[in-house]
Design a protein around this motif. Structure first.
Motif, PDB file in Angstrom:
ATOM      1  N   UNK A 285     -21.764  -6.311  26.706  1.00 54.07           N
ATOM      2  CA  UNK A 285     -21.370  -7.158  25.582  1.00 54.07           C
ATOM      3  C   UNK A 285     -19.906  -6.984  25.193  1.00 54.07           C
ATOM      4  N   UNK A 286     -19.421  -5.762  25.155  1.00 51.25           N
ATOM      5  CA  UNK A 286     -18.058  -5.527  24.671  1.00 51.25           C
ATOM      6  C   UNK A 286     -17.084  -5.092  25.757  1.00 51.25           C
ATOM      7  N   UNK A 287     -17.547  -4.977  26.997  1.00 52.54           N
ATOM      8  CA  UNK A 287     -16.659  -4.501  28.057  1.00 52.54           C
ATOM      9  C   UNK A 287     -17.252  -4.801  29.426  1.00 52.54           C
ATOM     10  N   UNK A 288     -16.483  -4.487  30.442  1.00 53.67           N
ATOM     11  CA  UNK A 288     -16.969  -4.446  31.820  1.00 53.67           C
ATOM     12  C   UNK A 288     -16.979  -2.977  32.217  1.00 53.67           C
ATOM     13  N   UNK A 289     -18.139  -2.468  32.617  1.00 54.73           N
ATOM     14  CA  UNK A 289     -18.287  -1.055  32.928  1.00 54.73           C
ATOM     15  C   UNK A 289     -18.337  -0.830  34.425  1.00 54.73           C
ATOM     16  N   UNK A 290     -17.511   0.091  34.898  1.00 52.53           N
ATOM     17  CA  UNK A 290     -17.493   0.487  36.309  1.00 52.53           C
ATOM     18  C   UNK A 290     -18.051   1.900  36.390  1.00 52.53           C
TER      19      UNK A 290
END
Length: 358
Positions: A117-122
């Motif tokens: 929702x608040x970011x793109x996670x790697x």
């Protein structure tokens, strides 16, 4: 009265996430990600003639604020802002820009990336287990060419409907500056950050099974920024001697937080429900705890009250070993308990040099 200032400093040394040596690998992964994104976007511009905006990056969150702590389960993280040099009207659906980032990182790690929702996670793994992750927050501007431009963060996931995605005004760098500048005196600022880190470890200990029901770390940080009162006293006759009392500072902050809860309603069994409002000091200026239910907030208040009462008991405890055991009950096994033979059962004076680490 047992004095446990040295144990509080030792505890902070154990839990504090240092931003340089210990996070070297995370920073290296961050830089590789940024390089891959820039390379991929440049290829899209040249090979597919797509109008992909450039971006600037900056560190944000607890990593940059100096309030980060070692995760108990080893999932280290770093928060990175990507400020794209375009107006938010270029991407009427903010998720489109997040998908552009996510797609550019496809196959980058075995665990892959995800549009949250608040970011793109790697995510990265070591020895088959999740080891750390990089959160990429995606930003644009209302007008990138304006000297008074405002920044907006992309909210929404893949497939989010119109009501679940939007651009939200955000000022992450101003928030970092706000935390960094709460106290001009360096010793007071260091104490402020130590108490925040201790409360964040308390949260992971006391809300270990509550998942999303726990208060957020940024909520605790901003609450401290609003209500923390340093307990650092310099001897006027010995300018190099400073009395530092983290226990008192923490106890007073927790008590102030408890006092700011307001009753909202009464349950059928006659018990009272409460809420605590903590407003972001920068845009969008919303209540950080707004998504917590009244039940969750009431549990938060109860556990803060238990912490305050424990800190009072610690303050009045004459045996330093027993005092530290009480602290362990609230903060976990990382809080040191001295051997009785080494303490003489009672502690020494609460005098610490001004070189105490942050």
């Amino acid at each position: 009265m047992a004095i446990i200032q040295s144990q509080l400093i030792q505890f902070d040394d154990k839990i504090r996430l240092r931003r340089f040596d210990e996070n070297k690998e995370l920073r290296e992964k961050r830089d590789i990600i940024l390089g891959k994104l820039r390379g991929r976007f440049e290829a899209l511009r040249k090979e597919e003639k797509l109008d992909v905006p450039t971006f600037e990056h900056f560190n944000q969150g607890s990593y940059e604020m100096g309030t980060g702590i070692h995760p108990e389960k080893g999932d280290y993280d770093i928060d990175v802002g990507l400020a794209f040099n375009c107006a938010k009207t270029k991407y009427l659906n903010p998720v489109d820009l997040k998908i552009l980032v996510d797609d550019a990182l496809e196959g980058h790690t075995l665990l892959g990336s995800e549009v949250r929702r608040s970011c793109v996670t790697v995510r990265y793994q070591k020895e088959g287990e999740l080891a750390f992750h990089v959160d990429l927050a995606i930003y644009t501007y209302d007008n990138p060419d304006s000297p008074t431009r405002r920044m907006f963060i992309a909210k929404g996931k893949r497939g989010s409907g119109e009501n679940d995605r939007h651009w939200e005004e955000s000022e992450p760098r101003k928030l970092t500056d706000w935390v960094a500048g709460r106290f001009v005196d360096e010793e007071q600022q260091r104490q402020f950050l130590r108490v925040i880190r201790a409360l964040k470890r308390w949260k992971t200990k006391k809300f270990a099974t509550d998942g999303q029901n726990a208060p957020s770390g940024i909520g605790l940080t901003v609450a401290a920024g609003q209500w923390f009162k340093p307990q650092v006293t310099v001897d006027p006759f010995k300018s190099t001697t400073t009395t530092i009392d983290d226990l008192k500072a923490m106890r007073n902050l927790v008590d102030t937080m408890v006092s700011h809860f307001t009753p909202t309603s009464t349950k059928a069994d006659g018990s009272t429900l409460y809420r605590l409002a903590v407003t972001l000091p920068v845009a969008p200026g919303t209540d950080i705890f707004t998504k917590m239910t009244e039940g969750q907030m009431t549990t938060f208040r109860e556990r803060l009250t238990q912490l305050r009462d424990c800190l009072d008991q610690v303050k009045n405890e004459v045996d330093i070993v027993e005092a530290c055991k009480r602290m362990q009950d609230q903060f976990g096994d990382e809080f040191p308990v001295p051997e009785k033979d080494s303490t003489g059962r009672k502690a020494g004076p609460a005098i610490v040099s001004s070189a105490v680490s942050a």
